[in-house]
Design a protein around this motif. Structure first.
Motif, PDB file in Angstrom:
ATOM      1  N   LEU A 256       0.840  -1.401   0.030  1.00 42.38           N
ATOM      2  CA  LEU A 256      -0.038   0.112   0.088  1.00 42.38           C
ATOM      3  C   LEU A 256       0.707   1.184   0.200  1.00 42.38           C
ATOM      4  CD1 LEU A 256      -3.556   0.413   0.160  1.00 42.38           C
ATOM      5  CD2 LEU A 256      -2.679   1.700   2.278  1.00 42.38           C
ATOM      6  N   GLU A 257       1.909   1.061   0.928  1.00 39.87           N
ATOM      7  CA  GLU A 257       2.803   2.400   0.662  1.00 39.87           C
ATOM      8  C   GLU A 257       3.492   2.704  -0.719  1.00 39.87           C
ATOM      9  OE1 GLU A 257       5.269   5.594   2.227  1.00 39.87           O
ATOM     10  OE2 GLU A 257       3.443   4.638   2.923  1.00 39.87           O
ATOM     11  N   ALA A 258       3.852   1.465  -1.414  1.00 39.84           N
ATOM     12  CA  ALA A 258       4.205   1.640  -2.867  1.00 39.84           C
ATOM     13  C   ALA A 258       3.130   2.413  -3.765  1.00 39.84           C
ATOM     14  CB  ALA A 258       4.798   0.679  -3.374  1.00 39.84           C
ATOM     15  N   MET A 259       1.985   1.753  -3.584  1.00 39.09           N
ATOM     16  CA  MET A 259       0.969   2.581  -4.559  1.00 39.09           C
ATOM     17  C   MET A 259       0.737   4.082  -3.980  1.00 39.09           C
ATOM     18  SD  MET A 259      -1.709  -0.916  -4.143  1.00 39.09           S
ATOM     19  CE  MET A 259      -3.099   0.185  -4.940  1.00 39.09           C
ATOM     20  N   MET A 260       0.759   4.197  -2.466  1.00 35.19           N
ATOM     21  CA  MET A 260       0.196   5.699  -2.244  1.00 35.19           C
ATOM     22  C   MET A 260       1.481   6.654  -2.561  1.00 35.19           C
ATOM     23  SD  MET A 260       1.250   8.394   0.011  1.00 35.19           S
ATOM     24  CE  MET A 260       2.143   7.529   1.256  1.00 35.19           C
ATOM     25  N   LYS A 261       2.966   6.105  -2.820  1.00 29.69           N
ATOM     26  CA  LYS A 261       3.896   6.910  -3.277  1.00 29.69           C
ATOM     27  C   LYS A 261       3.379   7.591  -4.598  1.00 29.69           C
ATOM     28  CE  LYS A 261       7.706   5.030  -0.951  1.00 29.69           C
ATOM     29  NZ  LYS A 261       9.149   4.521  -1.151  1.00 29.69           N
ATOM     30  N   ILE A 262       2.937   6.581  -5.708  1.00 34.83           N
ATOM     31  CA  ILE A 262       2.562   6.926  -6.974  1.00 34.83           C
ATOM     32  C   ILE A 262       1.326   8.013  -6.950  1.00 34.83           C
ATOM     33  CG2 ILE A 262       1.905   6.062  -9.189  1.00 34.83           C
ATOM     34  CD1 ILE A 262       3.001   3.203  -8.330  1.00 34.83           C
ATOM     35  N   HIS A 263       0.387   7.524  -6.133  1.00 37.61           N
ATOM     36  CA  HIS A 263      -0.879   8.074  -6.105  1.00 37.61           C
ATOM     37  C   HIS A 263      -0.672   9.732  -5.718  1.00 37.61           C
ATOM     38  CE1 HIS A 263      -5.195   9.064  -4.888  1.00 37.61           C
ATOM     39  NE2 HIS A 263      -4.597   9.254  -3.576  1.00 37.61           N
ATOM     40  N   GLN A 264       0.140  10.075  -4.707  1.00 41.72           N
ATOM     41  CA  GLN A 264       0.368  11.324  -4.196  1.00 41.72           C
ATOM     42  C   GLN A 264       1.095  12.227  -5.109  1.00 41.72           C
ATOM     43  OE1 GLN A 264       2.952  11.214  -0.694  1.00 41.72           O
ATOM     44  NE2 GLN A 264       4.810  10.568  -1.854  1.00 41.72           N
ATOM     45  N   TYR A 265       1.727  11.679  -5.986  1.00 37.27           N
ATOM     46  CA  TYR A 265       2.345  12.388  -7.213  1.00 37.27           C
ATOM     47  C   TYR A 265       1.554  12.467  -8.337  1.00 37.27           C
ATOM     48  CZ  TYR A 265       6.661  12.006  -4.360  1.00 37.27           C
ATOM     49  OH  TYR A 265       7.584  12.189  -3.416  1.00 37.27           O
ATOM     50  N   CYS A 266       0.937  11.462  -8.649  1.00 41.75           N
ATOM     51  CA  CYS A 266      -0.126  11.773  -9.970  1.00 41.75           C
ATOM     52  C   CYS A 266      -1.509  12.010  -9.658  1.00 41.75           C
ATOM     53  CB  CYS A 266       0.059  10.358 -10.615  1.00 41.75           C
ATOM     54  SG  CYS A 266      -1.209   9.064  -9.926  1.00 41.75           S
ATOM     55  N   MET A 267      -1.870  12.078  -8.361  1.00 43.85           N
ATOM     56  CA  MET A 267      -3.296  12.324  -8.059  1.00 43.85           C
ATOM     57  C   MET A 267      -3.635  13.183  -6.743  1.00 43.85           C
ATOM     58  SD  MET A 267      -6.093  11.800  -9.822  1.00 43.85           S
ATOM     59  CE  MET A 267      -5.566  10.282 -11.050  1.00 43.85           C
ATOM     60  N   LEU A 268      -2.661  13.040  -5.796  1.00 43.18           N
ATOM     61  CA  LEU A 268      -2.673  13.639  -4.779  1.00 43.18           C
ATOM     62  C   LEU A 268      -3.652  13.076  -3.510  1.00 43.18           C
ATOM     63  CD1 LEU A 268      -1.274  15.816  -3.102  1.00 43.18           C
ATOM     64  CD2 LEU A 268      -3.239  17.513  -3.879  1.00 43.18           C
ATOM     65  N   CYS A 269      -5.081  13.257  -4.213  1.00 42.67           N
ATOM     66  CA  CYS A 269      -6.122  12.762  -3.272  1.00 42.67           C
ATOM     67  C   CYS A 269      -7.384  12.685  -4.161  1.00 42.67           C
ATOM     68  CB  CYS A 269      -6.245  13.540  -2.079  1.00 42.67           C
ATOM     69  SG  CYS A 269      -6.818  14.947  -2.503  1.00 42.67           S
ATOM     70  N   ALA A 270      -8.346  11.738  -3.666  1.00 38.91           N
ATOM     71  CA  ALA A 270      -9.564  11.695  -4.202  1.00 38.91           C
ATOM     72  C   ALA A 270     -10.399  12.986  -3.976  1.00 38.91           C
ATOM     73  CB  ALA A 270     -10.181  10.412  -3.871  1.00 38.91           C
ATOM     74  N   PRO A 271     -11.154  13.152  -4.605  1.00 44.98           N
ATOM     75  CA  PRO A 271     -12.016  14.451  -4.234  1.00 44.98           C
ATOM     76  C   PRO A 271     -12.890  14.528  -3.039  1.00 44.98           C
ATOM     77  CG  PRO A 271     -12.491  14.059  -6.592  1.00 44.98           C
ATOM     78  CD  PRO A 271     -11.703  12.693  -6.011  1.00 44.98           C
ATOM     79  N   ILE A 272     -12.764  15.407  -2.159  1.00 41.99           N
ATOM     80  CA  ILE A 272     -13.385  15.344  -0.902  1.00 41.99           C
ATOM     81  C   ILE A 272     -14.713  15.216  -1.045  1.00 41.99           C
ATOM     82  CG2 ILE A 272     -13.461  17.882  -0.727  1.00 41.99           C
ATOM     83  CD1 ILE A 272     -12.977  17.564   2.331  1.00 41.99           C
ATOM     84  N   THR A 273     -15.465  15.781  -1.941  1.00 37.87           N
ATOM     85  CA  THR A 273     -16.820  15.738  -1.951  1.00 37.87           C
ATOM     86  C   THR A 273     -17.332  14.518  -2.337  1.00 37.87           C
ATOM     87  OG1 THR A 273     -16.988  18.101  -2.810  1.00 37.87           O
ATOM     88  CG2 THR A 273     -18.948  16.785  -3.005  1.00 37.87           C
ATOM     89  N   SER A 274     -16.852  13.586  -2.944  1.00 35.66           N
ATOM     90  CA  SER A 274     -16.995  12.137  -3.081  1.00 35.66           C
ATOM     91  C   SER A 274     -16.747  11.333  -1.918  1.00 35.66           C
ATOM     92  CB  SER A 274     -16.223  11.678  -4.424  1.00 35.66           C
ATOM     93  OG  SER A 274     -16.405  12.092  -5.749  1.00 35.66           O
ATOM     94  N   GLN A 275     -15.595  11.509  -1.185  1.00 36.98           N
ATOM     95  CA  GLN A 275     -15.256  10.836  -0.295  1.00 36.98           C
ATOM     96  C   GLN A 275     -16.333  11.100   0.872  1.00 36.98           C
ATOM     97  OE1 GLN A 275     -11.146  10.812   1.321  1.00 36.98           O
ATOM     98  NE2 GLN A 275     -10.464  11.965  -0.403  1.00 36.98           N
ATOM     99  N   ILE A 276     -16.744  12.207   1.248  1.00 36.38           N
ATOM    100  CA  ILE A 276     -17.913  12.366   2.048  1.00 36.38           C
ATOM    101  C   ILE A 276     -19.325  11.683   1.591  1.00 36.38           C
ATOM    102  CG2 ILE A 276     -19.517  14.137   3.179  1.00 36.38           C
ATOM    103  CD1 ILE A 276     -17.121  16.056   3.029  1.00 36.38           C
TER     104      ILE A 276
END
Length: 390
Positions: A256-276
């Motif tokens: 998961l940490e390896a996946m998160m490294k890629i995610h944080q550089y290419c996407m940063l985070c999923a939209p907060i409205t969708s998460q809520i």
């Protein structure tokens, strides 16, 4: 300047999505009954939409943690334990992504080196092969067969394993066939993963949509699998949240940490409205999707019956919301069938070749469509089949 010479060679053999190519043909045509795009015909349940509206009114429009809102990850952890029978630490084993497609891409990019092989089954969702290729892996498709109800046989998997094999990728229930893998075969595939020390990526986005009182079984629940599996799931199908673009991955901390490294550089985070909104979806649970599931089961029964009565060979899928009839009795390929059906009767289905060569004699029909339109589509298809049947 020849811009084509500037493109990455890695993209040269990757086709456009066969689903989207066909979808382009029907955009703007109000006369078409579409059984093509795989999404629910219902809007997202109102309580989920209302939660998103309230969040916007409160001005909750910021970034979140790269991993996603902790409250959402806690909710996912509880949901996954209840639904899949496996627990994950929300602080270091769950990553919220922009749809399951991003989660799958992250997983492949996190583990594949050039030349590593990934075994996957076909017919399959259109992104599997290209996503593997774009991660510099080598896809090794295994054809599933209509006579086996498109299930994956462990003996075929073992024959495909080589010293370069690193991952077995699964998607059950399957898009485009609706196939559900028998637990006894899943157990054998799990044993192969352990025997050959392989990773497993399992996309179970349709797991809530099962029929005939079946219960979902995930490969991650078998002995030795949690430590080597990335479980991919999301909100698009069961909760009718396709446009919210929200998925998640559950995996051991190192993966998961390896996946998160890629995610944080290419996407940063999923939209907060969708998460809520997703937090509310998890609170609703089955009360949100069970009425839709029951409706899909009724539609499946109707469509499968009609297709077989008109002479098309169509097995009764155990999940998702697709049927995958063989149309070879008409003397047409799946692509010819789809194009001519659209031209002659304004009914859109997807050529089976979009999901791999093994689907070339089939078409995919999505029955997450209004019942009255399904009746009209089946009536038109019956006329078409009678005209072309050899």
């Amino acid at each position: 300047m020849n811009l084509e010479n500037k493109l990455s060679r890695q993209l040269s053999g990757i086709p456009r999505s066969g689903i989207r190519d066909f979808f382009e043909l029907v955009i703007g045509r109000s006369d078409v009954i579409s059984l093509g795009v795989g999404e629910p015909d219902k809007a997202t349940p109102w309580p989920i939409r209302e939660a998103a509206i309230r969040s916007l009114e409160k001005g909750q429009t910021s970034y979140t943690s790269n991993l996603g809102l902790e409250s959402l990850r806690v909710g996912i952890s509880g949901y996954v334990e209840e639904h899949f029978g496996v627990s994950y630490d929300p602080k270091k084993e769950i990553l919220v992504t922009v749809g399951v497609s991003e989660a799958l891409d992250l997983a492949f990019r996190a583990v594949l080196d050039p030349g590593d092989e990934v075994i996957f089954h076909q017919p399959c969702y259109v992104s599997y092969g290209p996503t593997i290729t774009m991660a510099y892996g080598v896809g090794v498709p295994i054809n599933t067969r209509l006579e086996d109800n498109f299930t994956l046989r462990a003996e075929d998997v073992e024959k495909a394993i080589t010293p370069r094999t690193k991952v077995i990728a699964l998607n059950f229930p399957t898009n485009p066939t609706g196939a559900v893998e028998p637990p006894e075969e899943l157990e054998k595939i799990a044993a192969l993963c352990v025997k050959y020390d392989l990773l497993c990526f399992t996309d179970e986005i349709y797991s809530e949509l099962l029929y005939d009182q079946a219960k979902h079984v995930s490969i991650v629940s078998f002995p030795g699998m949690r430590e080597r599996t990335v479980l991919l799931h999301g909100f698009s199908k069961a909760f009718a949240m396709t446009g919210w673009r929200l998925g998640y991955a559950c995996a051991p901390p190192v993966l998961l940490e390896a996946m998160m490294k890629i995610h944080q550089y290419c996407m940063l985070c999923a939209p907060i409205t969708s998460q809520i909104a997703a937090i509310e979806a998890l609170k609703l649970g089955a009360t949100a999707y069970e009425p839709m599931r029951q409706s899909y089961e009724e539609r499946r029964n109707f469509v499968v019956k009609r297709l077989n009565e008109m002479g098309l060979n169509c097995f009764n899928p155990g999940g998702a919301f697709y049927v995958f009839p063989d149309v070879s009795c008409t003397g047409l390929t799946g692509r010819e069938f789809a194009l001519q059906l659209l031209e002659e009767h304004s009914v859109a289905v997807v050529p089976g070749e979009a999901f791999g060569p093994s689907g070339a004699t089939c078409v995919r029909c999505c029955y997450a469509t209004a019942p009255d339109l399904l009746v009209k589509a089946m009536d038109a298809m019956e006329i078409f089949v009678k005209k072309h049947r050899k």
